[in-house]
Write a protein that holds these residues in place. Structure first.
Motif: not given
Ligand SMILES: [Zn+2]
Lengths: 284, 318
Positions: A27, A29-30, A46, A49, A51
């Protein structure tokens, strides 16, 4: 979300965490490594998180259409290279690579389908195929799908996942903006509704043509919607980009889309729109 | 572009000599004729085989006739209309009512600005949403008053800015493309400088697309393509060739209908002759379009753009 802010608060585009062969996806994002099969269950969101990972055309069709209802349209041509373009590599090589990666002829899949029981003509773009860019074939497929929608009196649904024009086709790719907009006039003549679904990304020449001309425009949460890329804007103007720039929420707040919808809700949302547009009433 | 220096030096010498002849100081007629022939030969040799990159430089030449100056040179009279009636007026995309070779017309054009200060105000011809929405207003006027629409295109591209995004620049461009396709009057676009991407095509979906010999029309600047595809800023000249953005290449691709030759060395060497040639071509196309019926023009325009860019990839389609 494939767009994040760097430590100076500016937006940077980061690699999308999809490697076709791997069992896990990271991911962006995280940073979580997510088991691929798990992602299929979560609609490619995800689990840690929330996303949105972008969907391939095939995945989008599976998540949007009534099961087994998609019937691809036969558009009789193969991918083309109108300029015989070569940069550091021949464009033909890039096309062949994208075709083998995606199993698609080009960056869009078109066909008839049902959404919540409503028959539609569907065009779904695929960001994996050279950034979902619109070259001659994409323009031709979308135009052919629109013609099919007008003839068959089916609403036309366009799911956008495109970075814009295909640079390797030069001015020919620019012409696809005119081509798709020209085809769209058939829908108006036949009184056929046009629904656009803007996802990640809906930018550049794609947004500056047919994607901006729907009767109803919904943005998927996680979409990026804009004409110019964040870096181009910063470099040209020196402007600092506001938080949430070019997100689905931004587009809604500035009157650019009608609705922002989560991925899970998109199928039902389209069903509602199609229901209002096509069921009962006295539309001639 | 290779240096124009030898030509400039010789030109200065010839001018000096000519003045001496006029002043009657010396009988230098023969020498003058010889030098003038030599100068012409030098120019022909220099400009006979312009590379695509040379043409990019000419399209961007600071002395090239453009904007309001070009409009004043191709029209007998021009009355400017301002504002989009919603947000404001954009000095980068202007327009109005014009008389041109005896024809009445609505004119739209990019304006880059003549002075440095004006260039800042006009953002070098990069129009904002209010510019494109003013264009839509003027297109409506053209249809209502049954005046043909003539657009003069010269822009690096639409303006990339936060406010432009907030005001939906993409939607404004899309609306211009759609409106140009639905125009009931004859439409002519002249790409005379840089035809930069979406900002250019918004005004260029016309019945006839005319290009000046050294104009360009492209989806991306050669520098942009070099950076993205070659990962090398120095590859811009190569990118200019590969992208086929010059008028002669676009004529081959049937994206341009006609290329108007420029004076030797480029339009800036003789702006008046350039404007005269351009006006004659616009008037000829207007005449050709006027004799066709509305249905015929609409059908031709639809067919043209429905199959646009397909000349090489799909030869059996128009
Ligand atoms: Zn994530």
């Amino acid at each position: 979300m494939p767009i994040r802010r760097d430590d100076r608060g500016r937006y940077v585009e980061v690699e999308l965490g999809r490697v076709e062969e791997s069992l896990w996806l990271r991911c962006t994002e995280c940073g979580e490594l997510v088991f691929r099969r798990k992602l299929r269950e979560t609609n490619h969101i995800c689990p840690r998180c929330g996303a949105y990972f972008f969907l391939t055309a095939q995945e989008r069709i599976a998540s949007l259409c009534d099961e087994g209802s998609f019937q691809p349209l036969t558009v009789g041509h193969s991918s083309s290279d109108p300029l015989g373009f070569v940069d550091r590599r021949p464009y033909e090589e890039r096309l062949a690579e994208a075709q083998s990666l995606t199993g698609l002829r080009d960056a869009v899949m078109v066909g008839r389908a049902r959404v919540s029981g409503h028959p539609v003509m569907l065009a779904v773009m695929d960001f994996r195929f050279i950034g979902g860019s619109m070259g001659w074939v994409v323009g031709e497929e979308i135009a052919t799908a629109i013609e099919g929608a007008a003839e068959g009196k089916n609403p036309f649904v366009l799911v956008v996942a495109s970075g814009g024009a295909r640079v390797q086709e030069g001015t020919v790719s620019l012409m696809q903006m005119a081509k798709t907009v020209a085809a769209r006039s058939l829908l108006a003549e036949a009184g056929i509704p046009f629904i656009a679904v803007l996802t990640y990304p809906s930018t550049g020449g794609m947004l500056a043509s047919v994607a901006s001309l729907a009767d109803v425009t919904v943005a998927e949460q996680g979409a990026m919607i804009g004409f110019a890329g964040p870096r181009v804007i910063e470099q040209t103007t020196g402007e600092r980009l506001p938080a949430g720039f070019q997100t689905a929420k931004f587009a809604l707040e500035h009157g650019i889309v009608d609705q922002v919808v989560t991925r899970e809700a998109l199928h039902d949302e389209l069903g509602r729109v199609l229901g209002v547009l096509t069921e009962g009433g006295h539309a001639e | 572009m290779p240096s124009e220096e030898p030509i400039r030096v010789l030109e200065a010498k010839v001018a000096e000599l000519r003045q001496m002849v006029v002043d009657g100081e010396l009988d230098l007629k023969e020498e003058l004729e010889l030098l003038e022939r030599k100068l012409h030969g030098l120019k022909e040799k220099r400009y006979a085989s312009l590379s695509d990159w040379d043409r990019v430089a000419l399209a961007r030449h600071t002395d090239r006739p453009r904007g309001l100056r070009l409009v004043e040179a191709v029209t007998e009279s021009f009355y400017e209309l301002r504002g989009d009636r919603a947000i404001g007026d954009d000095p980068a995309l202007r327009g109005g009512l014009a008389r041109l070779g005896g024809h009445r017309a609505v004119l739209l054009f990019h304006h880059r600005g003549a002075t440095a200060e004006e260039q800042r105000t006009c953002r070098s011809g990069m129009a904002k949403p209010q510019g494109y929405r003013k264009a839509l207003r003027l297109m409506d006027i053209a249809d209502r008053l049954r005046l043909p629409l003539v657009t003069l295109v010269d822009t690096p591209g639409a303006y990339p800015g936060v406010e432009a995004e907030e005001q939906n620049i993409a939607g404004a461009i899309a609306a211009c493309i759609a409106r140009m396709l639905s125009m009931r009057v004859p439409t002519i676009s002249v790409i005379h400088g840089e035809g930069g991407s979406g900002g250019a095509i918004a005004l260029a979906v016309a019945d006839r697309v005319i290009m000046l010999e050294n104009a360009t029309y492209s989806v991306i600047s050669p520098e942009g393509a070099a950076a993205i595809l070659w990962k090398d800023a120095g590859a811009a000249p190569e990118a200019a060739g590969a992208l086929r953005i010059t008028a002669p290449r676009l004529l081959e691709l049937a994206i341009a209908d006609e290329v108007v030759p420029e004076p030797l060395g480029g339009a800036h060497n003789d702006p008046a002759a350039t404007a005269d040639a351009l006006q004659a071509v616009i008037v000829r196309h207007l005449g050709e379009l006027h004799v066709r019926s509305l249905d015929e023009r609409m059908a031709m325009r639809y067919k043209r753009y429905r199959h646009a860019g397909g000349s090489r990839s799909n030869p059996d389609q128009g």
